[in-house]
Design a protein around this motif. Structure first.
Motif, PDB file in Angstrom:
ATOM      1  N   THR A   1      -7.797   3.064   5.588  1.00  0.00           N
ATOM      2  CA  THR A   1      -7.179   3.533   4.220  1.00  0.00           C
ATOM      3  C   THR A   1      -5.711   3.541   4.439  1.00  0.00           C
TER       4      THR A   1
ATOM      5  N   GLN B   1      -1.542   5.295   1.474  1.00  0.00           N
ATOM      6  CA  GLN B   1      -3.103   5.786   1.682  1.00  0.00           C
ATOM      7  C   GLN B   1      -3.640   5.454   0.539  1.00  0.00           C
ATOM      8  N   GLY B   2      -4.602   4.517   0.742  1.00  0.00           N
ATOM      9  CA  GLY B   2      -5.374   3.718  -0.326  1.00  0.00           C
ATOM     10  C   GLY B   2      -4.262   2.946  -1.128  1.00  0.00           C
ATOM     11  N   ASN B   3      -4.301   3.034  -2.408  1.00  0.00           N
ATOM     12  CA  ASN B   3      -3.492   2.272  -3.257  1.00  0.00           C
ATOM     13  C   ASN B   3      -2.198   3.087  -3.650  1.00  0.00           C
TER      14      ASN B   3
ATOM     15  N   ARG C   1      -0.297  -2.376  -2.904  1.00  0.00           N
ATOM     16  CA  ARG C   1      -1.300  -2.469  -2.272  1.00  0.00           C
ATOM     17  C   ARG C   1      -2.599  -2.255  -3.493  1.00  0.00           C
TER      18      ARG C   1
ATOM     19  N   GLY D   1      -7.253  -0.744  -2.208  1.00  0.00           N
ATOM     20  CA  GLY D   1      -7.367  -0.308  -1.135  1.00  0.00           C
ATOM     21  C   GLY D   1      -7.378  -1.177   0.288  1.00  0.00           C
ATOM     22  N   SER D   2      -6.865  -2.361  -0.030  1.00  0.00           N
ATOM     23  CA  SER D   2      -6.747  -3.583   1.225  1.00  0.00           C
ATOM     24  C   SER D   2      -5.536  -4.041   1.276  1.00  0.00           C
TER      25      SER D   2
ATOM     26  N   SER E   1      -2.281  -0.895  10.266  1.00  0.00           N
ATOM     27  CA  SER E   1      -3.094  -0.108   9.536  1.00  0.00           C
ATOM     28  C   SER E   1      -3.708   1.024  10.567  1.00  0.00           C
TER      29      SER E   1
END
Lengths: 112, 114
Positions: free
Chosen positions: B30, B50-52, B69, B72-73, B94
């Protein structure tokens, strides 16, 4: 502001020698400390992660210690090999922050 | 994927052009970070996701730099109107969930502005 210092900047040793790399940091309020190696033209490879509550971590011929109160960590490499030649970086994660603060590294050369 | 993947591995661009650098983190991680490594310098933090969301973008050196982002990737770092001082290796990392977890780095993108 957190500052991370690594001494020496460069180290050359004969194969088979045991050696110690040093890392110091100015603010002891850290979450963890991580040691990496970087080969020329490559990214970073994680070697060891020590949480702030831990004193040491071991992986194979590598042993990393952490003395948070004095702001110091050492990476011990046993029976060094030419393949250990690389730049070794230490980094701390500061309390209250997500980012890693890096030292400038120690360039290690192990001579056959 | 097995590790953090960055593309391109090398990029040469003319001064004033825009560039996009891509990072594919380890699946399920994440937290995502961008760093810059200039010749003879240490690693400089740029931005953290953190996430998007980007709760810490304090390291972006100027408003010519931006990052996003999605899903979330994948993350993209964009540099607009590139300058010669932007020449560096841009590294992405990451970790499973951020603070306290181990960070894994990609191979980096070497950017040269001519």
């Amino acid at each position: 502001k957190q500052e991370v210092t690594q001494i020496p900047a460069a180290l050359s040793v004969p194969e088979g020698e045991n050696l110690v790399l040093n890392c110091s940091f100015t603010d002891s309020a850290i979450y963890n400390l991580q040691w990496f190696r970087q080969d020329p033209g490559k990214g970073l490879t994680s070697l060891l992660l020590i949480q702030s509550s831990q004193r040491e971590q071991t992986s194979g011929r590598l042993n990393a210690s952490l003395d948070k109160s004095s702001g110091r960590s050492t990476l011990y490499i046993a029976a060094s090999q030419p393949g250990d030649s690389a730049t070794y970086l230490c980094a701390v994660t500061q309390g209250g922050s997500e980012k890693l603060v890096f030292g400038k590294g120690t360039k290690l050369t192990v001579n056959p | 994927g097995a590790g953090v993947s960055q593309s391109p591995s090398n990029k040469v661009t003319e001064k004033g052009k825009d560039v996009e650098l891509r990072c594919d983190p380890i699946s399920g991680h994440t937290a995502l970070y961008w760093y810059r490594q200039s010749l003879g310098q240490g690693l400089e933090f740029l931005i953290y996701f953190q996430g998007n969301s980007a709760p810490d973008k304090s390291g972006l050196p100027s408003d010519r730099f931006s990052a996003e982002r999605t899903g979330g990737s994948v993350s993209t770092l964009t540099i607009q109107r590139t300058q010669q001082e932007d020449s560096a290796v841009y590294l992405c990392a990451s970790s499973p969930s951020g603070v306290g977890t181990e960070a894994f780095f990609g191979q980096g993108t070497r950017l040269t502005v001519v």
